[in-house]
Design an enzyme around this catalytic site. Structure first.
Site, PDB file in Angstrom:
ATOM      1  N   ASP A  16       0.840  -1.199   0.000  1.00  9.55           N
ATOM      2  CA  ASP A  16       0.000   0.000   0.000  1.00  9.55           C
ATOM      3  C   ASP A  16       0.875   1.249   0.000  1.00  9.55           C
ATOM      4  OD1 ASP A  16      -2.301   1.486   0.062  1.00  9.55           O
ATOM      5  OD2 ASP A  16      -2.662   1.224   2.201  1.00  9.55           O
ATOM      6  N   HIS A  33       3.001   3.420  -8.877  1.00 13.27           N
ATOM      7  CA  HIS A  33       2.822   2.003  -9.212  1.00 13.27           C
ATOM      8  C   HIS A  33       4.053   1.455  -9.930  1.00 13.27           C
ATOM      9  CE1 HIS A  33      -1.195   2.285  -7.763  1.00 13.27           C
ATOM     10  NE2 HIS A  33      -1.632   3.055  -8.738  1.00 13.27           N
ATOM     11  N   LEU A 127      10.793 -20.660  -4.906  1.00 13.55           N
ATOM     12  CA  LEU A 127       9.883 -19.782  -4.161  1.00 13.55           C
ATOM     13  C   LEU A 127       8.536 -19.890  -4.847  1.00 13.55           C
ATOM     14  CD1 LEU A 127       9.255 -17.274  -2.228  1.00 13.55           C
ATOM     15  CD2 LEU A 127       9.750 -15.874  -4.230  1.00 13.55           C
TER      16      LEU A 127
HETATM   17  C1  FPP Z   1      -1.460   0.234  -3.510  1.00 14.50           C
HETATM   18  O1  FPP Z   1      -1.164   1.603  -3.548  1.00 14.50           O
HETATM   19  C2  FPP Z   1      -1.070  -0.479  -4.722  1.00 14.50           C
HETATM   20  C3  FPP Z   1      -1.891  -1.003  -5.688  1.00 14.50           C
HETATM   21  C4  FPP Z   1      -3.370  -0.969  -5.626  1.00 14.50           C
HETATM   22  C5  FPP Z   1      -1.379  -1.651  -6.908  1.00 14.50           C
HETATM   23  C6  FPP Z   1      -0.224  -2.560  -6.669  1.00 14.50           C
HETATM   24  C7  FPP Z   1       0.564  -2.662  -7.882  1.00 14.50           C
HETATM   25  C8  FPP Z   1       1.901  -2.678  -7.931  1.00 14.50           C
HETATM   26  C9  FPP Z   1       2.793  -2.620  -6.767  1.00 14.50           C
HETATM   27  C10 FPP Z   1       2.534  -2.755  -9.274  1.00 14.50           C
HETATM   28  C11 FPP Z   1       3.245  -3.989  -9.628  1.00 14.50           C
HETATM   29  C12 FPP Z   1       2.764  -5.255  -9.060  1.00 14.50           C
HETATM   30  C13 FPP Z   1       2.997  -6.468  -9.618  1.00 14.50           C
HETATM   31  C14 FPP Z   1       2.549  -7.702  -8.942  1.00 14.50           C
HETATM   32  C15 FPP Z   1       3.709  -6.602 -10.893  1.00 14.50           C
HETATM   33  P1  FPP Z   1      -2.343   2.666  -3.533  1.00 14.50           P
HETATM   34  O2  FPP Z   1      -2.601   3.094  -4.925  1.00 14.50           O
HETATM   35  O3  FPP Z   1      -3.504   2.106  -2.803  1.00 14.50           O
HETATM   36  O4  FPP Z   1      -1.671   3.821  -2.710  1.00 14.50           O
HETATM   37  P2  FPP Z   1      -2.406   4.948  -1.819  1.00 14.50           P
HETATM   38  O5  FPP Z   1      -3.116   4.212  -0.725  1.00 14.50           O
HETATM   39  O6  FPP Z   1      -1.272   5.776  -1.329  1.00 14.50           O
HETATM   40  O7  FPP Z   1      -3.323   5.697  -2.740  1.00 14.50           O
END
Ligand code: FPP
Length: 238
Positions: A16, A33, A127
């Protein structure tokens, strides 16, 4: 040095804070992201180095579909790019990839990428990497209930046959052991519908660090913290 018998067998992570990371730098959320995907790579490598057997990453929840469509498309395009770039490398490193959740909700090309990478890596055992995408803990339990009721209607399952062990067989990934450690980045004290059945006795670790900044050093700190804990599973201290 963490003794091997204090290394968690299964680590689950709620990634997050990508959006906040970008906002603090005056950048569009996309960059959060994108850099977050680099953390994913570093965390996978660290898990391999420490001999962790199972790593489950909450990459996209069912609730995340409600985000603005431009952001959803952005995240999907990052998944696409990362999978195209990394799967072969992960395969060479002996990583087995499993996608967990309602994969049919994904755009068709991503479904294919997901299925192909599972097929390619299915015999690997270094893994086991579970990517929770379009995953929801309650949905998983509802899907389990549906499967059980269908069997019961066909006369193949009796109510008294259902207990905690047999229930587990109806989860998406029955072979996945319960997480020993659940890490959440960016400070929120919530489980956000992640692995609701499986985390009954899981140790929780929350860090203020935002996901794009969660790298090897931070992961090792979480592992050290876990190694110092006494687990009791509801029993008394030995
Ligand atoms: C949370 O941050 C993250 C996500 C909803 C997306 C997760 C995606 C990635 C880490 C990209 C790559 C992943 C893989 C598996 C290749 P948020 O947008 O909720 O952050 P915020 O709470 O600060 O708005």
């Amino acid at each position: 040095m963490i003794p091997q018998d204090r290394i968690p067998r299964h680590v689950a992570i709620i990634m997050d804070g990508n959006g906040r990371w970008a906002r603090r730098r005056g950048l569009p959320r996309y960059y959060g992201h994108k850099v977050g995907a680099e953390s994913v790579r570093e965390v996978i490598r660290t898990a391999i180095d420490f001999g962790i057997e199972y790593l489950t990453l909450y990459a996209f929840s069912r609730e995340n579909w409600r985000r603005p469509s431009v952001e959803v498309e952005m995240i999907m395009s990052i998944f696409r790019k990362v999978l195209n770039r990394e799967v072969e490398k992960l395969h060479k490193e002996g990583v087995k990839m499993v996608f967990m959740g309602r994969i049919n909700d994904l755009p068709p090309d991503l479904q294919k990428l997901a299925r192909d990478s599972m097929e390619l890596t299915r015999n690997n055992s270094k893994l086991k990497l579970y990517l929770a995408i379009s995953y929801g803990g309650r949905t998983e339990l509802v899907d389990a209930a549906r499967k059980m009721v269908s069997l019961a209607i066909e006369g193949k399952l009796r109510p008294e046959e259902i207990d905690e062990n047999s229930f587990r067989k109806f989860l998406y990934q029955p072979e996945l052991p319960d997480p020993d450690l659940l890490i959440r980045t960016s400070g929120e004290l919530r489980v956000s519908n992640f692995l609701l059945w499986q985390i009954a006795y899981t140790e929780l670790y929350v860090t203020e660090t935002l996901w794009p900044d969660f790298r090897r050093e931070e992961f090792v700190r979480a592992l050290e913290d876990y190694a110092s804990r006494e687990r009791r599973f509801g029993g008394v201290k030995e």
